[in-house]
Structures are given as C-alpha cells and as structure tokens.
Design a protein around this motif. Structure first.
Motif, mmCIF file in Angstrom:
data_model
loop_
_atom_site.group_PDB
_atom_site.id
_atom_site.type_symbol
_atom_site.label_atom_id
_atom_site.label_comp_id
_atom_site.label_asym_id
_atom_site.label_seq_id
_atom_site.Cartn_x
_atom_site.Cartn_y
_atom_site.Cartn_z
ATOM 1 N N THR A 62 -4.595 -6.385 2.542
ATOM 2 C CA THR A 62 -3.185 -6.248 3.287
ATOM 3 C C THR A 62 -2.560 -4.910 2.360
ATOM 4 O O THR A 62 -2.587 -5.572 1.213
ATOM 5 C CB THR A 62 -2.062 -6.700 4.020
ATOM 6 N N PRO A 63 -1.728 -4.622 3.029
ATOM 7 C CA PRO A 63 -0.424 -3.499 1.542
ATOM 8 C C PRO A 63 0.825 -4.706 1.319
ATOM 9 O O PRO A 63 0.563 -5.877 2.210
ATOM 10 C CB PRO A 63 0.692 -2.767 2.975
ATOM 11 N N LEU A 65 2.781 -6.512 0.065
ATOM 12 C CA LEU A 65 4.819 -6.653 0.829
ATOM 13 C C LEU A 65 5.805 -6.261 0.382
ATOM 14 O O LEU A 65 6.268 -6.539 -0.957
ATOM 15 C CB LEU A 65 4.621 -8.570 1.267
ATOM 16 N N GLN A 123 4.134 -10.358 -2.454
ATOM 17 C CA GLN A 123 5.727 -9.431 -2.665
ATOM 18 C C GLN A 123 5.516 -8.147 -4.095
ATOM 19 O O GLN A 123 5.208 -8.872 -4.913
ATOM 20 C CB GLN A 123 6.731 -9.534 -2.219
ATOM 21 N N THR A 347 5.491 -5.301 6.304
ATOM 22 C CA THR A 347 4.829 -3.896 4.893
ATOM 23 C C THR A 347 5.709 -2.604 5.510
ATOM 24 O O THR A 347 6.822 -1.701 4.760
ATOM 25 C CB THR A 347 3.556 -3.774 4.798
ATOM 26 N N GLY A 361 3.325 0.502 2.281
ATOM 27 C CA GLY A 361 3.614 0.467 2.963
ATOM 28 C C GLY A 361 2.322 0.780 4.352
ATOM 29 O O GLY A 361 2.361 -0.693 5.243
#
Lengths: 472, 472
Positions: A62-63, A65, A123, A347, A361
């Motif tokens: 995922t992108p 955080l 993150q 995100t 993001g």
C-alpha cells in the motif's frame, strides 16, 4: 528494456486511487525515488531491468501511511499518566514533566524513538507538533522518514521560545534552513484556540496564504474548551477561527470531536480536513468524533496517533481499525467507514491535508515511492479472501515487513536500517535508557512492589500554573 | 533445596491478585504443572533446584489470558463479510456459508487455526461455542490450550444435530467422553434467548444446577432482539431468562450491550458475569456496553473476542485495550476501567465466570501454571515506567514471547510448539489453504483486479430463511 532502481513484485497492490481497487500479482517499478510503473508482474519483467528486485509473494503493498497528527518527542513520556482525567493528566504529569525536561536533546532523542516506532508500523510521513522542531526534523530525516514539521505558536514561554512572535520567528528560521530538503515540509501549528490569541491567529492566517502552508491546530477536542470559548469570546472555537480566516482548505482540524452538524458542513464547504485521533480521544475521555457525519458531508478525513503520552502507541494501523469500528458502533451503521475509506484516510486523506497529494498518498506513476509491504502469510491473517479487509481489521503492526520512503528501503524484514543497511534500533534505544532513568526519578518511587504511584512532589515543584508551553 | 520442574526468573510479575500489584525481579516456581512459589529471584535460586530455568530479563509475566467468548472454528471465515449491517452479514454470508461448510473437519481445522492464533496472543483458555464441540475440544487440546467447551443448544437442525434435545444429548455425551481430561471443562451454551425456547432454557437451568456448569449465552447484543422479545414474550430477554431461573452466578451474559440500570443491578446482585466483546459489538454496530456501570455495580467482567468472522482477530490484548479506551470515551470518565481492572477482567474475571477461579486466573501458589511472558524490550514498549500500563495500552500480541499452559511451554519465542518442541504452524496452515479455496469458490469471483465483491448466488442458494443453526 528500461533500467530502473527497484522492482517490487507483489501478490497484491492496493493503490488507494481508485478507491477500493486491488491489483493482484502486480509490480511496482521505482526509479530515482519515484514510481515509474504499476503493472502486471509478467509485463513488468519484460519492460524493466531492475538493479534490485524484491519478491513479496504473500504481501500486500500500500502507500506509506500518513500520520497526520503527533507529538513525536513525547514517546519518551509513554505511559507516565494513564487512567487520569485530562486536567490531572496535564496538570500533574505532562506539563510539569515537559517544563523539567523539554530541551533540544529531549526532542531529538524522543523523536528518533518515535520515528523508529512509526516506520516499523508502516508510517512513512508524520505531521509533528512540538517544541524545537529543528531537532525533530533532524531526527525524522536521519531515520529516513518524511517529515512535516510544525512551525509552532503558543502564547506561553518555554525553554524553546519566549512568546508567540518568538515561536514563529524560530519556526520560520527552521523552515528557511531546511527548505531544500525534499523529505521535509512544514505546517503552521498554532497549538489551539484556547492557547493562542486572536492577533497571533490572524498573523498565521496571513502567513499561511503567503507561504502556502497548511495550518495544523487542535480544535474542539473537549466540550470544556468550547464552553470556555463561548464564555470568553462569545463564539465557539471553530467560529472564532473562521472569523480569523483560518477555516479554509489549508486547515487540519485536529480531533474535531465536538462538532455540530453546521460545523461539519462548514468544514466540508471549505475543503478543510478533520484529523481523527480515536485512541487519544477515548483514552482522555474527550469523546467520540462523528466520523459517519464527516463521511456524509464528504469532509476530507485524515488519521493521527497523537503523542505516545495519550495513546500510548504511535500505531496508525491501530487508529485505522479503531476508526472503522468506532464509526460503526457510534453511528449504529455497520457499513460506516468501510475498509477502503479507512485506508484512504490513512494515506491520501493525510497527504491532501498536508498539501502533499501530488507527491504521495497513492501508488500512481509519477508519485514518490513511499510504500509499505504487509506480510499476510502468518496465522493471524489466514485465510485471506480480501487483503483490504485484513489490512484494516486483522493486521497488526507486526505484519509490516518492509517500508520504502522516496524509494529508499528504510525497513527490511521488520528492522529499521540506516543507509548502509545496518540496524538502527541499538543507537536509538541507548539514550532512551538514560531518559528513562531521569524521568523515572522525576516520577518518584516506581517499582516498589506495587503499581507505580509517583510522588507528586518532584514533578509538581515546577511551575504548572499556566500549563506553560505544553503542546498537546 | 527443593527440586522442581521449572523456574521463571522475571523482570516483573503481575499476579492479578492482589489487584494492581507488580512484583519486580521475582521468580515463579512450577512443579507438576502447578505454581509452587512466587518469590524474589535471589531467594528462589536458594530454595529451588529447577530442571529448567527460563530467564526473562525484560519481560512481564501475567496469568494466561482467558477468552470468555469465541466461536473458534469461524477463524476459517475471517473477513468474509465486513462493513455490512448485521442482518445482511448473517443472511448473505455467515448462515449460508455455515450451512454449506459446517462439519466435523471444518470445526477441527478451524479451531486449530484459532488456537494457534489465541496462544500466540497470550490466551491460555478459551470458552468456545460452536457445532461439533468434540472436534473443537480435540483441536484445542492437541494444540495445548485449556478448553472450555460449550454444550450447545439451539432449536434449529444442522449437520450436527436435529433439535434442542439432540444438541444437548450430543454435548453431554462429549462431556462424558472428555470428563477426565484435566484441561477440558464445559459450559451449557444455549445460543440466545431468541433462538432457544422456554422449555429448553428451563431444562438447561436444571442441568446447570445438577451438573454444576456455567451457562454461556448471547444476551442483549442488539436493540432489535430486545424489541422482538418484548413483542413475543412481553418481557425483555434478561427478564425472561430470570423467570426461567438462569440469572445466577453461573450466567455468562455475553455482549450485554443494551442493559437498563436495573438489569445491571440484577446481574450484580446475582453474581452473574458480563462478557464484554467490544470489537464485535462495534464492528456489527450493535452498540457500546456500559462497562463503567458494570464497574460501579461491581458486576464480574470478562472479555471475549467473539469469532473471527465478526472481529476479525482473536486477540484478547486488542479487546483489553479497546475495553479500557471505550469505557473512558463512552462514560466521559478517563479513570474508568483502569489498566489493573482490565487485566483482571481478561484473566481472573474470565476464570470466575467459567468456574475455574480456584485453578487459574492469577499467579498464586497452588494454582495451575497458565502463564504469559511479554517482552517489553522493543522500541514500541520503551521507555517503560509501568509494565501494567504497557500491557494494556502499548503492547500488541507481538510482544507475547512465551506461553505456558498447566506448566507446559506451548509457545517459545513467538512460536507455538508441540510436545517435542517442533513448530506447529505448518501442519495447521496446510488444511487452511484447502478451506480457503473451497470458501473462495463459494464466495465467488474474488481478486479480479477490484475489491472482492463475491457473487451472491453460490452462497445464497442454500436455505437461509431460518438462519438455520448459526451460532453467533
């Protein structure tokens, strides 16, 4: 074939935009710190020759955080005051400890600890609000995290600055010093309507326009602050901020727990962001933000951990899960804030709030390669019918295996590493032990065979009348 | 010197009784599966000669966590239906899937997966409610967990049994078969007031007295079931259970979300237990239990994960943190349900509810050695001023390093092991992959480049009119 730096071959990619999309057996091509391709693995292997290929066979990527609200250095105060009403927590613990401790070294050491925890939790960006922001920026950058540094303003003197003008002057100087760093950006960060005067807020509204900066401020966290504002100003705090020109698309309204319907509509109409910090709001008994109403009005939503003194973890995955569950439980609608919306808040929602949506993001060609790989192969995430569901409802931070910031791998198989690939934890934990001793002395006699009940004297001897200079 | 099996030398021990006590540099002496000493390390090393000494230099050791309510086998349905209202979740997903799948092998394989997850999360005991309880008991015992098996009753036929009498007959036969197993005990587990008739409930009240068994039942989970009961019986469900003689110290009132003040007082007066399942209650939008009221009335509190289909993790640490936070946020009192009370609910509170408080739930001489070691040395739990605070507010399941059940080490440095010390995960995950394929086919076309939107047809073709035989 095009030669690139890195190719990630992933079981699943969740790009966040478009919302809810899950790409299976896709690769992410990275070059010069940016994403240059998102495409099926087989096709990527034909099109790209990568200097490094990373195979993520049971992972979802995922992108990175985006933690839209924290006081990173307060990780050194993790767990110093729990199960206490807000007024006692501030008056007996946080303010006296900060008055005794806060200095450049405290901020540097505490922020490094926080950065390590945040990176290991997936993150890649945090929006920080604390004293000595130059020390925080240095710490975040050294650990490899993208830093959004608050140019703090508050009316009280601290070891960092003497008055609101001095805070702003120092913060702006930090911005000047770091403005060429591609991983650092800034917000204007007036602490709260109840600690910052009209004149300062008005000046910040002007600076925000002139310098093109977001405004990061605690707003409507407790019912009490609203009552106080009505008494003092004849206005609710958000109305006061609006009168001063601060309710715009630049606003990060942190907490936003107590909002009337018209106030939610105002945030939506202006394009402002609500930064939801559910753990902190519950733990301090501030209340439960109306997240289902934010969704209904299409208010941009971001998530924050707040500081480790009121959470006590800097774990955005935990905030994601809690935000999703709490929105359902509090609204009575089990379809409120579905997994796809939570991931977007964590995100792209944060990136939008911080003025970074063109750069981070989501996983899209042209954006910077801030990425997280979650290993879904463990018992706790098996079976897996839907990796997006698992991300929000089943994953813990221990599923984060690898993290990239601007194309650089900063976490490798759960270990934060430096530029040479060496683990970072040892060097960062060493000064934490020294701080633990010092803070422990201040807290008084702990660990005497009973629950820690720190004596009040050593810490309350400092001046806590004004709550001098606390930033949470 | 007395020769014993095992000596654990711990940085901290939290015995739970007395509440809030933290013992520093203490040892736990274990022999024949029982705790034979809790004393300072130096003294223990003089008094005992242990066949095995385990040094836990940065660990806190607590009693094993007691999961007072789960449907373990449903771990195979983790994440099959999120973000859906309860009625759709049951009608479109859970009931049809269970009708198609539930058999002895499903229960055995699913319960093994659940047991592994629970043990790795520090749970040593679980109170299970599902079909084919003999298969569940076998699975839990093989993995090394203490099992409290529900003798299920519901009025609907399933693959397991034909009617309430048949359920009870089969459950009681399972009890007869396993009654000599020291790690297995039983509850009577009528599903809920809305699925079990008066005659069956009255019979269960008699059986509970005759056989000295707790009664484990869903109660007041949703507002709807209360309205329905008032319409059908002219009584709220708890009043109906009371009229049938079931509101006693044997009662585990699971969920107990919607209770009036007088109902909370009734539970307290009778010595009944409220089993709080906060994740599930939020996720299904059932509501928020009045835990601060339970505390004020001194209702015995236990915690449960519910099944993985409505959570989606079997993680009692997560329920502990959420229970503590939610009690504060919902009541407006930041001192509600402090860390010591949460840990008690997750250990001794559950043990009391299950009739096991003489044997487990605290670290005391004479009790069985069900223990968990949490490693607080990682970044996420540093610094540490108060290990009890960290347990509840900062720890994740990844901090669980070692687990003992009845003196046997079942988790060693995060790995569940069998009697020979070999890892268990491989053998348990293999059949899960097969179930994933079968369930995935039922759920329809997942993973086609978009969020899984299972076709309704394959599962809804089974009969879901009556909600036949679901147990959650």
């Amino acid at each position: 074939m095009r030669t690139i730096d890195t190719l990630l071959c992933c079981r699943w990619v969740i790009p966040v935009r478009p919302r809810g999309q899950i790409l299976k057996e896709h690769a992410i091509a990275i070059d010069g710190g940016r994403i240059v391709g998102v495409l099926p693995v087989a096709q990527a292997q034909r099109e790209f020759s990568a200097r490094e290929t990373v195979t993520l066979p049971q992972h979802v990527v995922t992108p990175g955080l985006v933690n839209a609200h924290t006081h990173a250095a307060m990780s050194l105060l993790r767990g110093v005051g729990d199960d206490m009403p807000l007024s006692r927590w501030l008056g007996e613990r946080i303010w006296p400890l900060e008055a005794a401790l806060a200095c450049e070294q405290f901020v540097y050491d505490g922020t490094r600890l926080a950065a390590l925890e945040m990176l290991r939790g997936g993150q890649t960006t945090c929006s920080d609000m604390y004293f000595f922001p130059e020390a925080a920026a240095r710490a975040l950058r050294e650990v490899g995290m993208r830093a959004v540094v608050g140019i703090v303003a508050i009316e009280f003197p601290t070891a960092y600055a003497t008055d609101a003008d001095d805070y702003l002057r120092k913060g702006l100087a930090t911005r000047d010093a770091l403005r060429d760093d591609p991983l650092v950006s800034f917000t204007l960060a007036p602490h709260a309507p109840y600690t910052v005067a009209d004149a300062t807020l008005a000046r910040i509204a002007v600076l925000a326009e002139e310098l093109d900066l977001p405004v990061h401020i605690h707003v409507h966290e407790t019912a009490q602050e609203i009552e106080d504002s009505v008494r003092q100003y004849g206005l609710r705090p958000l109305a006061r901020l609006d009168r001063l020109g601060l309710v715009t698309e630049r606003l990060l309204a942190v907490h936003a727990v107590h909002l009337e319907e018209a106030e939610v509509a105002l945030l939506a109409a202006r394009g402002a962001t609500a930064v939801h910090c559910p753990s902190s709001n519950l733990k301090l008994a501030s209340g439960i933000a109306r997240v289902a109403a934010f969704s209904a009005h299409r208010v941009n939503l971001a998530l924050g951990t707040d500081g480790a003194a009121s959470n006590n973890r800097l774990d955005l995955l935990e905030e994601m899960r809690l935000a999703a569950l709490l929105a359902k439980g509090a609204s009575g609608d089990a379809s409120a804030l579905p997994a796809s919306a939570v991931l977007e808040a964590a995100t792209l929602g944060g990136a939008r709030a911080l003025g970074l949506a063109q750069r981070i993001g989501s996983i899209e060609v042209g954006k910077e390669a801030d990425l997280v790989a979650f290993d879904l192969g463990a018992v706790e995430t098996q079976p897996c019918f839907d990796p997006l569901s698992h991300l929000v409802y089943a994953c813990g931070r221990e599923q984060v295996s690898d993290v990239w910031v601007g194309g650089r791998r900063v976490v490798r198989t759960r270990q934060a590493i430096d530029l040479s690939g060496a683990p970072l934890a040892g060097a960062i934990l060493a000064p934490v032990a020294a701080w633990q001793n010092r803070i422990g002395q201040l807290l008084g006699a702990c660990d005497h065979g009973h629950r820690a009940q720190p004596a009040a004297a050593p810490v309350s001897s400092t001046d806590s009348r004004s709550g001098a200079g606390h930033l949470r």
